[in-house]
Every structure is written in C-alpha cells, then in structure tokens.
Design a protein around this motif. Sequence first.
Motif, PDB file in Angstrom:
ATOM      1  N   ASP A   1       0.827  -1.206   0.000  1.00  0.00           N
ATOM      2  CA  ASP A   1       0.000   0.000   0.000  1.00  0.00           C
ATOM      3  C   ASP A   1       0.861   1.255   0.000  1.00  0.00           C
ATOM      4  OD1 ASP A   1      -2.298  -1.463  -0.013  1.00  0.00           O
ATOM      5  OD2 ASP A   1      -2.773  -1.184   2.114  1.00  0.00           O
ATOM      6  N   SER A   2       0.377   2.271  -0.673  1.00  0.00           N
ATOM      7  CA  SER A   2       1.038   3.580  -0.717  1.00  0.00           C
ATOM      8  C   SER A   2       0.008   4.654  -0.380  1.00  0.00           C
ATOM      9  CB  SER A   2       1.611   3.839  -2.111  1.00  0.00           C
ATOM     10  OG  SER A   2       2.000   5.193  -2.254  1.00  0.00           O
ATOM     11  N   LYS A   3       0.419   5.645   0.402  1.00  0.00           N
ATOM     12  CA  LYS A   3      -0.461   6.763   0.721  1.00  0.00           C
ATOM     13  C   LYS A   3      -0.477   7.808  -0.388  1.00  0.00           C
ATOM     14  CE  LYS A   3       0.130   6.276   5.728  1.00  0.00           C
ATOM     15  NZ  LYS A   3       0.600   6.922   6.987  1.00  0.00           N
ATOM     16  N   MET A   4       0.470   7.700  -1.319  1.00  0.00           N
ATOM     17  CA  MET A   4       0.624   8.723  -2.357  1.00  0.00           C
ATOM     18  C   MET A   4       0.294   8.216  -3.756  1.00  0.00           C
ATOM     19  SD  MET A   4       1.766  11.307  -0.561  1.00  0.00           S
ATOM     20  CE  MET A   4       2.470  12.415  -1.773  1.00  0.00           C
TER      21      MET A   4
END
Length: 463
Positions: free
Chosen positions: A389-392
């Motif tokens: 997962d990536s927040k960006m």
Amino acid sequence: MSDSLIEACDQPTPIHVVDPDGLGALFETLSESEAAWARASRFDAGAGMVALLPTALGTLGKVLFGVGGNGAARNPLMAGSLPGLLPQGDYDFVGALPDPLHAAIGWALGNYRFSRYRAASGPVPRLLLPKGVAPHRARTIARAVALVRDLVNTPANDLGPAELAEAIRAAALRHGAAVEEVVGDRLLAAGFPMVHAVGRAASPARAPRLVDLTWGEADHPKVTLVGKGVVFDTGGLDIKPSSGMLLMKKDMGGAANALGLAEMIMAMNLPVRLRLIVPAVENAISGDAFRPGDILRSRAGLSVEIGNTDAEGRLVLADALALAAEETPDLLIDLATLTGAARVALGPEVPPFFTRDDALAAALSGHAERVGDPLWRLPLWRPYAAMLDSKMADINNAGSGGMAGSITAALFLARFVPEAIPWIHADIYAWNPSSRPARPEGGEAQAIRALFSLIEARYGRPA
C-alpha cells in the motif's frame, strides 16, 4: 559449446548401466579381474556411482554406471557427472537407461565450459546417442541451456543492453523471427515510462531499451515470454554493498532464460505464435537516477511509489507485462532473478513459481519433476498485498515489514496481469553456487526445460 553427442563412431567404450538388482548378473559377464576391481572400488550400483575398469594394458576398458534402485530419487540428468570423470574418447551406454533423452542431455550439459575468456581444456568425451533419442531434440535443449549459461556468465562490461538485444536478434535471424526495438527516450513516447526511469542513469552507450520478438503463425495459440533484462544492478541510489554486487551480472538471468526457452520453441517448431519481450536496462547511479520517493506512471496507468530503487526489476517487468497483456495471450510466462527472499525460502536449486491457476500449477509441477528441472509453487497470498500500500500512489514497489519478499514481488506483478490471462511467474536464481552433475558452477538455466515440456504438452507438436 562443442557437440559431444554423436550418431556414429568406431569401437566406443561401453558404459554399463546397472541397478542394484542387476549387479550380480553384470558381474557374471565381467572377467575375474574386472569383477575384482569393481568390488575393490566398492561399486554397488547406487545412484550416480561410477567404476572405471582397466584392461590388461592399463587402458580404460569398461565403465560401470549405477542408477540406484526403484525407490531411489533419480536425477534425470545424473549422467552429467560422467564427462568430468572420463578421459577423451567415444562412449556408448549399454543396458536400460531410466531416461535416455535426459541422459544424453545431461552428458552434453556436463561437458559445458565457458570459454570466452580462456581457452577450453581440449576435446571432451563424446557420447553415441542412445537408441530412440531424437538427435535434434537432445541437441536443441542442450544448446539452449548453453546459450543461457554463456549469457549469464558474461560480465556486464561485455554484455550491456545493446549486446543483450543483439543476442535476441541473432536468435531471430536463426529462426526467421521478427524483432522490434525501442531505445532510449523513445521509450517515453512508446509508453514504457518505468523501463525508461530505471535505465536512464546509464551512459548513452548503455541506453535502456525494450526488445520485442515475434515468431510463428498468427492463428496459432499465443505464448508470450517476458524476461527481466537488468544487465547490472547497483541497487541504484539505494546502493547495494560490494558483496551484494559481485553477482549482479546475472541479474539479466530472466531475459537469458526467456531467450533460451524461445530458442527451444523455435528450433523445435512448436505450433504456437511466440512472443518474447525483454526490457533491457542497467540500474546505474548518476544525477539522472530515479530516487526513493519518486512516483512513476506505468504503461498500465497505475502510479507506483518508489520505496526502494533496488526493487527495480519489477518496475521494468510491469511495463513489459502490461504490453504482453494487451493482446490477451493464451499463456503468459515471466522469468526474473527478482528477490533474495526466494533464495532464503528455497535456496539456489529450487526456484519458486506463482500462478492463479491451480490446474496450470499442477501441470507445471509434474513436468518439472519429470525432466529434473525443479520448481516449487508459492502462493499469491492476497492479504499480503496490503504490504504494498502507498499513501501517495496506487502501489509501492517495495513491501513494508521485510517479510514475504518473493510473494509481495509476485503480487506487485499480478497487478499488471489481468486475471483472465493464464500466467506463470518464476523467481529464478540463474546461478549454480557449486558444481553438481550436469550443472557446473556459474550461470544456469532454470525452469525452462520444465516450461518447454509444459508448452509442448499443452499445445502439441507440429505434424
């Protein structure tokens, strides 16, 4: 690779193939001195055991080769130990071989020498092909494996992206295939932004490229191979230590193996429409290198946050897999020296493979066991996708937490392959850290003999 498989010769030295149950009968055919010598050598016909029986003149008269009992775990390539034990000359198997084809292939592979930088040690022992073994088949498989080994063994100063592309062009020329190549900044306009990002830090002479080979009739089943072609991997700005770079010439082992498999398919004229896609790059360091924290667009449209520049192989593979998926092949296979985690899990001899298709997995495992090209299925464990997962961005290229690295790498690639496409990903090592029968230390072909057997069984041989 010299051709050590021959179809005719005068007075070859016999190699008597024997299992423990037939040992007594064999001894009755030997002279008293020969039997005494075999017993003194403690020859009991165990798997891989060899006894050299001299003549009265002191020359080699006979060879005894043990294949073990019915319960023995037989290595189909076991005969590959013989060339290293025998003097120059011509030899012929006498007796029932468990697997004549793979005995011949093992013999040829046991004679392999990488001689680009120093002269070979002289003529090698030759084998009269066992009855029933098709010469073209045995030689094709052995030469394809030798091609893989030669490419992986060649250091990066002599094998850059351009030279890897030339090896693919040479194979295309041999078999009448077509090749297209997209080089340097043209990768951006052509829709391969991650291939470009990984390779752009290298010198102009080593510019990144994507090589696309096609062969066969358009209406045949589509088999597409994708190979990771990172000719050298520094790790990028997340630089590897020196010890981690020593074998990074082999990081194009996926591309070499994909080319070797393509060579088998074309030389054996399988009735498929073959496509080979190789992103060829060097993961170098310069002012233009991609950085940790960068966000890249992929060919598939997904955005990828760079958690680690040393997880570059999956980036170039993602663009190549997206290209492959656009024509919905009947079978899509990628080969890559992708993760150290695979070696921690299974060691150097047993590459893991991943697929969503249980029947395809079972079939490949069966072929791998039959031809002595070991593979082991690992799961595409979907809950681990959360580690990417990536927040960006849509996805991060490096899994968090440091666990399940081979699985998370496979899950990353899976995002670029639609579920409707039968797909196999093999995380290979492409290297033998020490020598074994038919497998000398150095570059190695892994998974491709099993995959060739699968493809041939799945789509049939030409009429």
